[in-house]
Design a protein around this motif. Structure first.
Motif, PDB file in Angstrom:
ATOM      1  N   SER A  61       0.833  -1.199   0.000  1.00  0.00           N
ATOM      2  CA  SER A  61       0.000   0.000   0.000  1.00  0.00           C
ATOM      3  C   SER A  61       0.871   1.254   0.000  1.00  0.00           C
ATOM      4  CB  SER A  61      -0.942  -0.008   1.199  1.00  0.00           C
ATOM      5  OG  SER A  61      -1.771   1.135   1.172  1.00  0.00           O
ATOM      6  N   ALA A  62       1.947   1.242   0.772  1.00  0.00           N
ATOM      7  CA  ALA A  62       2.832   2.406   0.859  1.00  0.00           C
ATOM      8  C   ALA A  62       3.576   2.651  -0.452  1.00  0.00           C
ATOM      9  CB  ALA A  62       3.826   2.227   2.002  1.00  0.00           C
ATOM     10  N   ILE A  63       4.156   1.605  -1.048  1.00  0.00           N
ATOM     11  CA  ILE A  63       4.960   1.832  -2.255  1.00  0.00           C
ATOM     12  C   ILE A  63       4.110   2.114  -3.491  1.00  0.00           C
ATOM     13  CG2 ILE A  63       6.999   0.604  -1.411  1.00  0.00           C
ATOM     14  CD1 ILE A  63       6.278  -1.771  -3.056  1.00  0.00           C
ATOM     15  N   THR A  64       2.824   1.784  -3.432  1.00  0.00           N
ATOM     16  CA  THR A  64       1.924   2.105  -4.551  1.00  0.00           C
ATOM     17  C   THR A  64       1.040   3.309  -4.223  1.00  0.00           C
ATOM     18  OG1 THR A  64       0.164   0.586  -3.844  1.00  0.00           O
ATOM     19  CG2 THR A  64       1.860  -0.311  -5.318  1.00  0.00           C
ATOM     20  N   ASN A  65       1.366   4.015  -3.164  1.00  0.00           N
ATOM     21  CA  ASN A  65       0.589   5.175  -2.722  1.00  0.00           C
ATOM     22  C   ASN A  65      -0.892   4.844  -2.580  1.00  0.00           C
ATOM     23  OD1 ASN A  65       2.786   7.049  -2.567  1.00  0.00           O
ATOM     24  ND2 ASN A  65       2.771   7.108  -4.806  1.00  0.00           N
TER      25      ASN A  65
END
Length: 108
Positions: free
Chosen positions: A32-36
């Motif tokens: 979730s973080a690396i794909t915003n």
């Protein structure tokens, strides 16, 4: 000769996230973080993918989390990293081809 494997987007990001050992919840957060927030995996999808990736030899179970024994830790195997690099090269080729065609047509 290695069997060609085309990864789903979710599988790609799971392998990418597991380049460092993580438990399932950590994988969901990292993706979730690396794909915003563009990709949010549910537990059922994640653990189904874990099962398939483990059977294919692309990830390994490495133990339990020191703080929470219910959390199983997994990591990408060397074979998984090879597949990840192959997929990266395939995606880069797709982008290159698309840019050549779209820019030539004045759509870029």
């Amino acid at each position: 000769m290695r069997k060609e494997i085309t990864l789903t987007e979710q599988m790609f990001y799971i392998l990418l996230a597991l380049c460092e050992p993580l438990h399932g919840y950590g994988v969901m957060q990292k993706i979730s973080a690396i794909t915003n927030g563009r990709i949010k995996l549910g537990a059922g999808t994640l653990y189904g993918a874990f099962n398939n990736l483990q059977k294919s030899g692309l990830i390994n179970y490495v133990g339990v989390d020191a703080e929470n024994a219910r959390r199983k830790i997994y990591e990408t195997t060397e074979s998984g990293k090879v597949i990840l690099f192959d997929e990266l090269n395939r995606l880069e080729q797709n982008v290159k081809n698309a840019k050549e065609i779209l820019y030539a047509e004045g759509k870029g």
